[in-house]
Design an enzyme around this catalytic site. Structure first.
Site, PDB file in Angstrom:
ATOM      1  N   ASN A  11       0.640  -0.978   0.194  1.00  0.00           N
ATOM      2  CA  ASN A  11       0.154  -0.221   0.087  1.00  0.00           C
ATOM      3  C   ASN A  11       0.846   1.534   0.135  1.00  0.00           C
ATOM      4  O   ASN A  11       1.441   1.145   1.068  1.00  0.00           O
ATOM      5  CB  ASN A  11      -0.864  -0.026   1.285  1.00  0.00           C
ATOM      6  CG  ASN A  11      -1.540   0.867   0.786  1.00  0.00           C
ATOM      7  OD1 ASN A  11      -2.160   1.941   0.250  1.00  0.00           O
ATOM      8  ND2 ASN A  11      -2.391   1.356   1.950  1.00  0.00           N
ATOM      9  N   LYS A  13      -0.104   4.401  -0.251  1.00  0.00           N
ATOM     10  CA  LYS A  13      -0.303   5.396   0.238  1.00  0.00           C
ATOM     11  C   LYS A  13      -0.561   6.319  -0.432  1.00  0.00           C
ATOM     12  O   LYS A  13      -0.108   6.711  -1.762  1.00  0.00           O
ATOM     13  CB  LYS A  13      -0.359   5.297   2.026  1.00  0.00           C
ATOM     14  CG  LYS A  13      -0.617   4.110   3.012  1.00  0.00           C
ATOM     15  CD  LYS A  13       0.100   4.296   4.312  1.00  0.00           C
ATOM     16  CE  LYS A  13      -0.346   2.985   4.575  1.00  0.00           C
ATOM     17  NZ  LYS A  13       0.040   3.402   6.131  1.00  0.00           N
ATOM     18  N   HIS A  96      -9.004   0.196   5.817  1.00  0.00           N
ATOM     19  CA  HIS A  96      -8.273   0.794   5.774  1.00  0.00           C
ATOM     20  C   HIS A  96      -8.691   1.767   6.962  1.00  0.00           C
ATOM     21  O   HIS A  96      -9.395   2.877   7.083  1.00  0.00           O
ATOM     22  CB  HIS A  96      -7.284   0.960   4.974  1.00  0.00           C
ATOM     23  CG  HIS A  96      -6.039   1.389   5.170  1.00  0.00           C
ATOM     24  ND1 HIS A  96      -5.073   2.268   6.750  1.00  0.00           N
ATOM     25  CD2 HIS A  96      -4.676   0.716   4.736  1.00  0.00           C
ATOM     26  CE1 HIS A  96      -3.958   2.163   6.676  1.00  0.00           C
ATOM     27  NE2 HIS A  96      -3.686   0.991   6.115  1.00  0.00           N
TER      28      HIS A  96
END
Length: 250
Positions: A11, A13, A96
């Protein structure tokens, strides 16, 4: 979509401009000559199409980090699941903790997004996890049960679903639960899924929260841990590939 173990997802982000994102994706694609597990990256929305094109043919999965619960409409700044698929994504992360706790997303909203993602043909990586207060007061199990019950729609099957256990207090902090805590928690989640979903015992379970090259092998060797969801370490190709290899991937 049946995922070969280990399942290692990165991930990114809110990190990565085009040049660095493509460089990272390119390095991973060069190493992924013959994948024996499942390797995936979840770049920012702006990079999904470019990254998907860069890793095309490598076997590396590309996904989005969220989607809206509607397929289209007057929702300024949002991205629909069909848009992710159109850009080249085949998966999406939902629930998340940085969205649940940072942006106030509820289980009901996550469930609606999950329905939308499945309708668009996307693999869903559903994140669940307790806060530090819940961990310290023994409320972890109750929180995980509530998140699964609230986030999973009735009648859902195991196909196209991955569950990632990410203790909120371990994300980006450098702290992790003990190996025994991870094993026990994944065992609980496995039992909850088996009771909640027909065939739920087959749903891949990932651990996430300060996964690094030096702890990945121990974590992925645990029972009921099928792989890991990696945050910061996935932004470095060498570290991310080392983590993948630590689980037996090649």
């Amino acid at each position: 979509m049946r995922l070969a173990r280990p399942v290692v997802f990165g991930n990114w982000k809110m990190n990565g401009l085009r040049a660095e994102g493509l460089a990272l994706a390119g390095t991973l694609a060069e190493r992924a000559v013959r994948l024996t597990g499942t390797l995936g990256v979840f770049p920012p929305f702006t990079l999904i199409h470019a990254v998907a094109q860069r890793v095309k043919g490598s076997g590396i999965l590309v996904g989005g980090q969220d989607c809206h619960e509607k397929a289209s409409g007057a929702y300024t700044g949002c991205v629909a699941a069909p848009m992710l698929a159109d850009a080249g994504a085949t998966a999406v992360i939902l629930g998340h903790s940085e969205r649940r706790h940072g942006l106030g997303e509820t289980d009901a909203l996550v469930r609606a997004k999950l329905v939308a993602a499945r309708a668009a043909g996307l693999l869903v990586v559903l994140c669940i996890g307790e806060t530090e207060a819940e961990y310290l007061t023994g409320a972890r199990s109750a929180r995980l049960r509530a998140q699964l019950d609230g986030s999973l729609p009735e009648g859902i099957g195991p196909e196209g679903l991955v569950v990632a256990y990410e203790p909120v207090w371990a994300i980006g902090t450098g702290r992790t639960p003990t190996a025994e805590e991870i094993r026990a928690t994944h065992g609980e989640i496995r039992e909850l899924l088996a009771r909640r979903i027909v065939g739920g015992e087959e749903v891949p379970l990932l651990y996430g929260g300060s996964v690094k090259p030096d702890n990945a092998a121990e974590i992925m060797a645990l029972a009921d841990v099928d792989g890991v969801l990696v945050g910061g370490a996935s932004l470095d190709a060498r570290s991310f590939w080392t983590i993948y290899q630590a689980g037996g991937g090649a």
